[in-house]
Design a protein around this motif. Sequence first.
Motif, PDB file in Angstrom:
ATOM      1  N   PHE A  80     -34.447   5.824  13.371  1.00  0.00           N
ATOM      2  CA  PHE A  80     -35.144   6.775  14.240  1.00  0.00           C
ATOM      3  C   PHE A  80     -34.162   7.540  15.119  1.00  0.00           C
ATOM      4  O   PHE A  80     -34.406   8.703  15.455  1.00  0.00           O
ATOM      5  N   TRP A  81     -33.046   6.916  15.495  1.00  0.00           N
ATOM      6  CA  TRP A  81     -32.027   7.644  16.247  1.00  0.00           C
ATOM      7  C   TRP A  81     -31.455   8.775  15.397  1.00  0.00           C
ATOM      8  O   TRP A  81     -31.281   9.898  15.884  1.00  0.00           O
ATOM      9  N   GLU A  82     -31.161   8.500  14.138  1.00  0.00           N
ATOM     10  CA  GLU A  82     -30.642   9.533  13.240  1.00  0.00           C
ATOM     11  C   GLU A  82     -31.638  10.681  13.100  1.00  0.00           C
ATOM     12  O   GLU A  82     -31.252  11.854  13.142  1.00  0.00           O
ATOM     13  N   ALA A  83     -32.914  10.337  12.919  1.00  0.00           N
ATOM     14  CA  ALA A  83     -33.937  11.377  12.781  1.00  0.00           C
ATOM     15  C   ALA A  83     -34.052  12.195  14.061  1.00  0.00           C
ATOM     16  O   ALA A  83     -34.165  13.435  14.019  1.00  0.00           O
ATOM     17  N   GLY A  84     -34.025  11.516  15.212  1.00  0.00           N
ATOM     18  CA  GLY A  84     -34.150  12.221  16.480  1.00  0.00           C
ATOM     19  C   GLY A  84     -32.954  13.104  16.782  1.00  0.00           C
ATOM     20  O   GLY A  84     -33.104  14.233  17.268  1.00  0.00           O
ATOM     21  N   ILE A  85     -31.750  12.612  16.492  1.00  0.00           N
ATOM     22  CA  ILE A  85     -30.549  13.387  16.809  1.00  0.00           C
ATOM     23  C   ILE A  85     -30.440  14.609  15.907  1.00  0.00           C
ATOM     24  O   ILE A  85     -29.922  15.655  16.313  1.00  0.00           O
ATOM     25  N   GLN A  86     -30.932  14.504  14.674  1.00  0.00           N
ATOM     26  CA  GLN A  86     -30.955  15.665  13.784  1.00  0.00           C
ATOM     27  C   GLN A  86     -31.882  16.743  14.334  1.00  0.00           C
ATOM     28  O   GLN A  86     -31.560  17.935  14.272  1.00  0.00           O
ATOM     29  N   LYS A  87     -33.029  16.327  14.868  1.00  0.00           N
ATOM     30  CA  LYS A  87     -33.942  17.300  15.466  1.00  0.00           C
ATOM     31  C   LYS A  87     -33.323  17.899  16.732  1.00  0.00           C
ATOM     32  O   LYS A  87     -33.428  19.109  16.974  1.00  0.00           O
ATOM     33  N   TYR A  88     -32.687  17.056  17.549  1.00  0.00           N
ATOM     34  CA  TYR A  88     -32.098  17.527  18.803  1.00  0.00           C
ATOM     35  C   TYR A  88     -31.024  18.574  18.555  1.00  0.00           C
ATOM     36  O   TYR A  88     -30.901  19.550  19.301  1.00  0.00           O
ATOM     37  N   PHE A 128     -45.482   0.879  18.325  1.00  0.00           N
ATOM     38  CA  PHE A 128     -46.771   1.488  17.973  1.00  0.00           C
ATOM     39  C   PHE A 128     -46.677   3.013  18.040  1.00  0.00           C
ATOM     40  O   PHE A 128     -47.218   3.711  17.179  1.00  0.00           O
ATOM     41  N   ALA A 129     -45.984   3.545  19.061  1.00  0.00           N
ATOM     42  CA  ALA A 129     -45.824   4.999  19.163  1.00  0.00           C
ATOM     43  C   ALA A 129     -45.092   5.539  17.939  1.00  0.00           C
ATOM     44  O   ALA A 129     -45.472   6.586  17.376  1.00  0.00           O
ATOM     45  N   LEU A 130     -44.045   4.841  17.502  1.00  0.00           N
ATOM     46  CA  LEU A 130     -43.298   5.273  16.318  1.00  0.00           C
ATOM     47  C   LEU A 130     -44.121   5.073  15.047  1.00  0.00           C
ATOM     48  O   LEU A 130     -43.943   5.833  14.071  1.00  0.00           O
ATOM     49  N   VAL A 142     -47.393   5.579  14.863  1.00  0.00           N
ATOM     50  CA  VAL A 142     -48.263   6.755  14.827  1.00  0.00           C
ATOM     51  C   VAL A 142     -47.454   7.990  14.429  1.00  0.00           C
ATOM     52  O   VAL A 142     -47.899   8.807  13.605  1.00  0.00           O
ATOM     53  N   LEU A 143     -46.260   8.127  14.986  1.00  0.00           N
ATOM     54  CA  LEU A 143     -45.388   9.245  14.626  1.00  0.00           C
ATOM     55  C   LEU A 143     -45.070   9.223  13.132  1.00  0.00           C
ATOM     56  O   LEU A 143     -45.064  10.273  12.470  1.00  0.00           O
ATOM     57  N   THR A 144     -44.820   8.045  12.589  1.00  0.00           N
ATOM     58  CA  THR A 144     -44.535   7.907  11.167  1.00  0.00           C
ATOM     59  C   THR A 144     -45.739   8.317  10.326  1.00  0.00           C
ATOM     60  O   THR A 144     -45.597   8.969   9.285  1.00  0.00           O
ATOM     61  N   ALA A 145     -46.938   7.953  10.783  1.00  0.00           N
ATOM     62  CA  ALA A 145     -48.152   8.342  10.061  1.00  0.00           C
ATOM     63  C   ALA A 145     -48.327   9.854  10.069  1.00  0.00           C
ATOM     64  O   ALA A 145     -48.690  10.452   9.042  1.00  0.00           O
ATOM     65  N   VAL A 146     -48.053  10.493  11.208  1.00  0.00           N
ATOM     66  CA  VAL A 146     -48.158  11.962  11.286  1.00  0.00           C
ATOM     67  C   VAL A 146     -47.147  12.610  10.345  1.00  0.00           C
ATOM     68  O   VAL A 146     -47.470  13.551   9.614  1.00  0.00           O
ATOM     69  N   ALA A 147     -45.912  12.100  10.348  1.00  0.00           N
ATOM     70  CA  ALA A 147     -44.882  12.647   9.457  1.00  0.00           C
ATOM     71  C   ALA A 147     -45.259  12.444   7.995  1.00  0.00           C
ATOM     72  O   ALA A 147     -45.020  13.323   7.146  1.00  0.00           O
ATOM     73  N   THR A 148     -45.859  11.305   7.691  1.00  0.00           N
ATOM     74  CA  THR A 148     -46.233  11.012   6.308  1.00  0.00           C
ATOM     75  C   THR A 148     -47.287  11.982   5.803  1.00  0.00           C
ATOM     76  O   THR A 148     -47.135  12.571   4.726  1.00  0.00           O
ATOM     77  N   VAL A 149     -48.353  12.164   6.570  1.00  0.00           N
ATOM     78  CA  VAL A 149     -49.425  13.038   6.122  1.00  0.00           C
ATOM     79  C   VAL A 149     -48.987  14.499   6.104  1.00  0.00           C
ATOM     80  O   VAL A 149     -49.490  15.298   5.300  1.00  0.00           O
ATOM     81  N   SER A 150     -48.017  14.878   6.946  1.00  0.00           N
ATOM     82  CA  SER A 150     -47.583  16.269   7.043  1.00  0.00           C
ATOM     83  C   SER A 150     -46.534  16.637   5.995  1.00  0.00           C
ATOM     84  O   SER A 150     -46.475  17.788   5.555  1.00  0.00           O
ATOM     85  N   VAL A 151     -45.692  15.671   5.623  1.00  0.00           N
ATOM     86  CA  VAL A 151     -44.541  15.985   4.777  1.00  0.00           C
ATOM     87  C   VAL A 151     -44.524  15.192   3.469  1.00  0.00           C
ATOM     88  O   VAL A 151     -44.187  15.735   2.416  1.00  0.00           O
TER      89      VAL A 151
END
Length: 217
Positions: free
Chosen positions: A36-44, A95-97, A99-108
Amino acid sequence: MRTSLGDRWVALTERLDGAGHWLAPLGLRLVLAWEFWEAGIQKYRGENWFAGIQDKFPVPFNLAPVDLSWTLATWAELIGAVALLLGLGTRFFAFALLVLTAVATVSVHWPADYGSLSELWRGYAITDKGFGNFKLPLLFALMLLPLVFQGGGKLSLDAALAARTGTTPREPVQDVLAWGLASMVLGLPLALLVPTVGMALLVAGVALVAVDRLLLA
Protein backbone atom coordinates in the motif's frame (compact mmCIF):
# COMPACT_ATOMS: atom_id res chain seq x y z
CA MET A 1 4.67 -42.15 31.55
CA ARG A 2 4.55 -42.47 27.79
CA THR A 3 3.24 -39.56 25.76
CA SER A 4 0.72 -40.37 23.06
CA LEU A 5 0.95 -39.06 19.53
CA GLY A 6 -2.11 -36.92 20.20
CA ASP A 7 -0.49 -35.31 23.23
CA ARG A 8 2.62 -34.52 21.22
CA TRP A 9 0.52 -32.97 18.48
CA VAL A 10 -1.33 -30.81 21.02
CA ALA A 11 1.96 -29.70 22.57
CA LEU A 12 3.31 -28.83 19.11
CA THR A 13 0.25 -26.83 18.06
CA GLU A 14 0.15 -24.98 21.38
CA ARG A 15 3.70 -23.76 20.79
CA LEU A 16 3.00 -22.83 17.17
CA ASP A 17 -0.06 -20.91 18.37
CA GLY A 18 2.08 -19.16 20.98
CA ALA A 19 4.65 -18.03 18.41
CA GLY A 20 1.95 -17.34 15.84
CA HIS A 21 0.32 -14.66 17.98
CA TRP A 22 3.57 -12.73 17.61
CA LEU A 23 4.71 -13.59 14.08
CA ALA A 24 1.68 -14.32 11.88
CA PRO A 25 0.04 -10.85 12.05
CA LEU A 26 3.45 -9.20 11.74
CA GLY A 27 4.10 -10.92 8.41
CA LEU A 28 0.74 -9.79 7.03
CA ARG A 29 1.30 -6.24 8.27
CA LEU A 30 4.76 -5.94 6.73
CA VAL A 31 3.87 -7.15 3.25
CA LEU A 32 0.62 -5.15 3.13
CA ALA A 33 2.37 -2.02 4.44
CA TRP A 34 4.90 -2.32 1.61
CA GLU A 35 2.27 -2.85 -1.09
CA PHE A 36 0.00 0.00 0.00
CA TRP A 37 2.95 2.35 0.55
CA GLU A 38 4.12 1.67 -3.02
CA ALA A 39 0.62 2.30 -4.37
CA GLY A 40 0.25 5.49 -2.34
CA ILE A 41 3.66 6.90 -3.22
CA GLN A 42 3.01 6.31 -6.93
CA LYS A 43 -0.19 8.34 -6.65
CA TYR A 44 1.56 11.05 -4.61
CA ARG A 45 4.28 11.45 -7.25
CA GLY A 46 2.07 10.84 -10.27
CA GLU A 47 -0.81 12.49 -12.06
CA ASN A 48 -4.46 12.02 -11.24
CA TRP A 49 -5.93 9.42 -13.62
CA PHE A 50 -9.21 8.91 -11.73
CA ALA A 51 -11.12 11.05 -14.25
CA GLY A 52 -11.02 8.17 -16.72
CA ILE A 53 -12.66 5.70 -14.33
CA GLN A 54 -14.87 7.88 -12.13
CA ASP A 55 -18.01 6.56 -13.84
CA LYS A 56 -17.02 3.07 -12.70
CA PHE A 57 -16.71 4.03 -9.02
CA PRO A 58 -19.49 2.46 -6.93
CA VAL A 59 -22.02 4.64 -5.10
CA PRO A 60 -21.33 6.85 -3.13
CA PHE A 61 -17.68 7.14 -4.22
CA ASN A 62 -18.67 8.23 -7.73
CA LEU A 63 -20.27 11.36 -6.26
CA ALA A 64 -17.04 12.84 -4.90
CA PRO A 65 -14.95 15.23 -7.04
CA VAL A 66 -12.08 13.47 -8.83
CA ASP A 67 -9.38 15.51 -7.06
CA LEU A 68 -10.87 14.70 -3.66
CA SER A 69 -11.08 10.99 -4.49
CA TRP A 70 -7.45 10.99 -5.60
CA THR A 71 -6.29 12.77 -2.45
CA LEU A 72 -8.28 10.50 -0.14
CA ALA A 73 -7.04 7.35 -1.87
CA THR A 74 -3.43 8.56 -1.80
CA TRP A 75 -3.38 9.42 1.88
CA ALA A 76 -5.45 6.40 2.89
CA GLU A 77 -2.78 4.19 1.34
CA LEU A 78 0.16 6.13 2.78
CA ILE A 79 -1.22 6.58 6.30
CA GLY A 80 -2.69 3.08 6.28
CA ALA A 81 0.67 1.60 5.28
CA VAL A 82 2.47 3.34 8.16
CA ALA A 83 -0.28 2.30 10.59
CA LEU A 84 -0.02 -1.35 9.52
CA LEU A 85 3.77 -1.22 9.78
CA LEU A 86 3.56 0.02 13.37
CA GLY A 87 0.49 -1.97 14.27
CA LEU A 88 -1.34 1.16 15.37
CA GLY A 89 -5.11 1.27 14.87
CA THR A 90 -4.66 -1.96 12.95
CA ARG A 91 -8.28 -3.03 12.80
CA PHE A 92 -9.51 0.41 11.69
CA PHE A 93 -6.91 0.93 8.99
CA ALA A 94 -7.14 -2.67 7.76
CA PHE A 95 -10.89 -2.22 7.31
CA ALA A 96 -10.43 1.17 5.60
CA LEU A 97 -7.92 -0.40 3.19
CA LEU A 98 -10.29 -3.33 2.66
CA VAL A 99 -13.01 -0.93 1.50
CA LEU A 100 -10.48 0.95 -0.63
CA THR A 101 -9.41 -2.34 -2.19
CA ALA A 102 -13.04 -3.19 -2.98
CA VAL A 103 -13.53 0.20 -4.67
CA ALA A 104 -10.35 -0.29 -6.71
CA THR A 105 -11.43 -3.80 -7.67
CA VAL A 106 -14.85 -2.84 -8.97
CA SER A 107 -13.46 0.26 -10.74
CA VAL A 108 -10.37 -1.24 -12.39
CA HIS A 109 -10.09 -5.01 -11.99
CA TRP A 110 -13.65 -6.36 -12.09
CA PRO A 111 -15.01 -7.82 -15.38
CA ALA A 112 -17.38 -5.54 -17.23
CA ASP A 113 -19.91 -8.36 -17.57
CA TYR A 114 -20.27 -11.99 -16.57
CA GLY A 115 -23.11 -14.47 -16.71
CA SER A 116 -21.98 -17.11 -14.26
CA LEU A 117 -19.48 -17.76 -11.49
CA SER A 118 -17.31 -19.72 -13.91
CA GLU A 119 -17.14 -16.68 -16.20
CA LEU A 120 -16.41 -14.41 -13.25
CA TRP A 121 -13.59 -16.68 -12.11
CA ARG A 122 -11.82 -16.17 -15.43
CA GLY A 123 -10.92 -12.76 -14.02
CA TYR A 124 -8.86 -14.38 -11.28
CA ALA A 125 -5.67 -13.40 -13.06
CA ILE A 126 -2.79 -10.93 -12.92
CA THR A 127 -3.14 -9.83 -16.54
CA ASP A 128 -6.46 -8.67 -17.95
CA LYS A 129 -7.32 -10.73 -21.03
CA GLY A 130 -10.81 -9.33 -21.36
CA PHE A 131 -12.22 -10.94 -18.23
CA GLY A 132 -10.84 -8.65 -15.51
CA ASN A 133 -7.79 -9.19 -13.32
CA PHE A 134 -8.82 -9.18 -9.67
CA LYS A 135 -6.33 -11.79 -8.39
CA LEU A 136 -4.02 -9.38 -6.55
CA PRO A 137 -6.74 -7.25 -4.91
CA LEU A 138 -8.55 -10.42 -3.83
CA LEU A 139 -5.36 -11.71 -2.21
CA PHE A 140 -4.85 -8.34 -0.49
CA ALA A 141 -8.44 -8.44 0.80
CA LEU A 142 -7.97 -11.94 2.19
CA MET A 143 -4.77 -10.78 3.91
CA LEU A 144 -6.49 -7.74 5.41
CA LEU A 145 -9.39 -9.71 6.89
CA PRO A 146 -7.33 -11.48 9.62
CA LEU A 147 -6.02 -8.06 10.70
CA VAL A 148 -9.59 -6.73 10.92
CA PHE A 149 -10.82 -9.70 12.93
CA GLN A 150 -7.74 -10.46 15.06
CA GLY A 151 -5.79 -7.21 15.15
CA GLY A 152 -2.10 -6.54 14.77
CA GLY A 153 -0.84 -9.26 17.12
CA LYS A 154 1.50 -9.00 20.08
CA LEU A 155 4.30 -7.25 18.15
CA SER A 156 2.28 -4.08 17.65
CA LEU A 157 1.72 -0.69 19.22
CA ASP A 158 -1.92 -1.68 19.68
CA ALA A 159 -0.87 -4.54 21.99
CA ALA A 160 1.55 -2.30 23.90
CA LEU A 161 -1.11 0.39 24.41
CA ALA A 162 -3.72 -2.17 25.43
CA ALA A 163 -1.35 -3.67 28.01
CA ARG A 164 -0.53 -0.23 29.38
CA THR A 165 -4.16 0.85 29.66
CA GLY A 166 -5.51 -2.49 30.83
CA THR A 167 -7.75 -2.97 27.79
CA THR A 168 -6.24 -6.20 26.48
CA PRO A 169 -9.10 -8.49 25.29
CA ARG A 170 -9.63 -11.50 27.52
CA GLU A 171 -11.25 -14.53 25.85
CA PRO A 172 -12.77 -14.52 22.34
CA VAL A 173 -16.56 -14.21 22.40
CA GLN A 174 -18.67 -16.01 19.80
CA ASP A 175 -22.12 -14.66 20.49
CA VAL A 176 -24.88 -13.20 18.33
CA LEU A 177 -23.25 -9.77 18.36
CA ALA A 178 -19.93 -11.23 17.20
CA TRP A 179 -21.53 -12.85 14.15
CA GLY A 180 -23.52 -9.70 13.45
CA LEU A 181 -20.35 -7.61 13.38
CA ALA A 182 -18.63 -10.21 11.20
CA SER A 183 -21.51 -10.14 8.71
CA MET A 184 -21.28 -6.36 8.46
CA VAL A 185 -17.49 -6.39 8.07
CA LEU A 186 -17.81 -8.82 5.16
CA GLY A 187 -20.99 -7.31 3.77
CA LEU A 188 -19.84 -3.72 3.24
CA PRO A 189 -16.95 -4.40 0.81
CA LEU A 190 -18.89 -7.21 -0.86
CA ALA A 191 -21.83 -4.85 -1.45
CA LEU A 192 -19.55 -2.84 -3.75
CA LEU A 193 -18.63 -5.92 -5.81
CA VAL A 194 -21.64 -8.25 -5.62
CA PRO A 195 -24.48 -6.03 -4.34
CA THR A 196 -26.99 -8.83 -3.72
CA VAL A 197 -24.63 -10.90 -1.59
CA GLY A 198 -23.17 -7.89 0.20
CA MET A 199 -26.53 -6.36 1.04
CA ALA A 200 -27.81 -9.72 2.29
CA LEU A 201 -24.85 -9.93 4.67
CA LEU A 202 -25.35 -6.34 5.81
CA VAL A 203 -29.05 -6.93 6.50
CA ALA A 204 -28.24 -10.16 8.33
CA GLY A 205 -25.59 -8.35 10.37
CA VAL A 206 -27.93 -5.55 11.37
CA ALA A 207 -30.61 -8.11 12.29
CA LEU A 208 -28.19 -10.08 14.47
CA VAL A 209 -27.05 -6.91 16.25
CA ALA A 210 -30.69 -5.96 16.83
CA VAL A 211 -31.43 -9.42 18.22
CA ASP A 212 -28.46 -9.12 20.57
CA ARG A 213 -29.70 -5.75 21.82
CA LEU A 214 -33.18 -7.21 22.40
CA LEU A 215 -31.72 -10.13 24.36
CA LEU A 216 -29.90 -7.69 26.62
CA ALA A 217 -32.95 -5.46 27.10
